[in-house]
Design an enzyme around this catalytic site. Sequence first.
Site, PDB file in Angstrom:
ATOM      1  N   CYS A  28     100.336 -17.639   7.232  1.00 11.92           N
ATOM      2  CA  CYS A  28      99.150 -17.645   8.093  1.00 11.92           C
ATOM      3  C   CYS A  28      99.536 -17.906   9.536  1.00 11.92           C
ATOM      4  CB  CYS A  28      98.168 -18.701   7.587  1.00 11.92           C
ATOM      5  SG  CYS A  28      96.682 -18.795   8.593  1.00 11.92           S
ATOM      6  N   CYS A  76      97.006 -20.097  11.456  1.00  7.83           N
ATOM      7  CA  CYS A  76      97.059 -21.535  11.160  1.00  7.83           C
ATOM      8  C   CYS A  76      98.293 -22.170  11.788  1.00  7.83           C
ATOM      9  CB  CYS A  76      97.115 -21.789   9.647  1.00  7.83           C
ATOM     10  SG  CYS A  76      96.139 -20.668   8.654  1.00  7.83           S
ATOM     11  N   ASP A  77      99.433 -21.491  11.736  1.00  5.65           N
ATOM     12  CA  ASP A  77     100.711 -22.155  12.035  1.00  5.65           C
ATOM     13  C   ASP A  77     101.427 -21.663  13.288  1.00  5.65           C
ATOM     14  OD1 ASP A  77     100.283 -23.496   9.664  1.00  5.65           O
ATOM     15  OD2 ASP A  77     101.410 -22.049   8.466  1.00  5.65           O
TER      16      ASP A  77
END
Length: 304
Positions: A130, A133-134
């Site tokens: 992701c 997200c990261d």
Amino acid sequence: MYDTIIIGSGPAGMTAALYAARSNLKVAVLEQGAPGGQMNNTSDIENYPGYEMISGPELSMKMHEPLEKFGVENLYGIVSAVEDHGEFKKVLTEDASYETKTVIVATGAKHRPLEVAGEETYNSRGVSYCAVCDGAFFRGQDLLVVGGGDSAVEEALFLTRFANKVTIVHRRDELRAQKVLQDRAFANDKVDFIWDSVVKEIKGNDVKVTSVDIENVKTGQVTNHEFGGVFIYVGLDPVSSMVEGLSITDEAGWIPTDEHMNTKAAGIFAVGDVRQKDLRQITTAVGDGATAAQSAYQYIVNNF
Ligand SMILES: Cc1cc2nc3c(=O)[nH]c(=O)nc-3n(C[C@H](O)[C@H](O)[C@H](O)COP(=O)(O)OP(=O)(O)OC[C@H]3O[C@@H](n4cnc5c(N)ncnc54)[C@H](O)[C@@H]3O)c2cc1C
């Protein structure tokens, strides 16, 4: 008893809920996390009509907002099984059981793992699925993106906002992604490519990823490359274990339907990415959702 229970609150499930509620059905959506599904892991969406560009989390919110107004009940739970008792169905979670006339399965798909050495060891320590997200954790680093489809190229481009350089490794000598994404990737100075190659092993220093062994599938030569992070986009697997007992899936777990979203079990419909279909996108998920809600409505009119 509910008229319809929708399992999953991605774009397919939310659209089914909207249409079913507007048909005056008693509707519940059972979701295990935040509404939006895979859209929550998507950076910039440029192919949803009406928006030149919108982030996945924002589109999720916009789809979710009207549901309450139309009386959709939002229930939290991980659905473990669906039972078909003919005239009614049971949807089971760990601590609850719900009865309903129809079920719409909208459980989507999840990323496929690479299944190489080091992937599990360094999951969340440099290995990610992701970028949204990261990505920000990898500021200034060299990153590897694995895959050649839309998601791989789209998210590689997103990662260039943070990374020093993004390398896409693909098992073939050309990408599968839409032409517009390919053009953008080829034109981006921060993106380069390793063709005809696969990841053999993700290596680290016990704390985080430090390098990756990559094999050229034509020559068999394995070379080691330094990367601070590895983002994996190599395909999808269906999320359908909760309907295993109904024998409505194909061998791989995808759910075949007809054009009305009917599965093999009367009164049980499937929509979105979990369905056996060619194009897994937000637009197609939304279309499936609307169709299934109409089919559920018709099923109830005809049978109750
Ligand atoms: C990185 C990435 C980028 C993408 N970019 C784009 C793009 O630019 N444009 C585009 O059109 N598409 C894009 N897609 C694809 C798009 O997101 C999907 O096609 C779409 O989200 C599918 O919707 P869905 O509702 O079928 O399933 P999902 O979005 O997968 O939602 C399924 C929902 O079901 C829930 N669920 C699953 N199992 C259970 C259970 N047992 N109990 C309760 N709830 C459960 C999940 O928590 C999830 O919320 C992208 C996907 C990814 C991963």
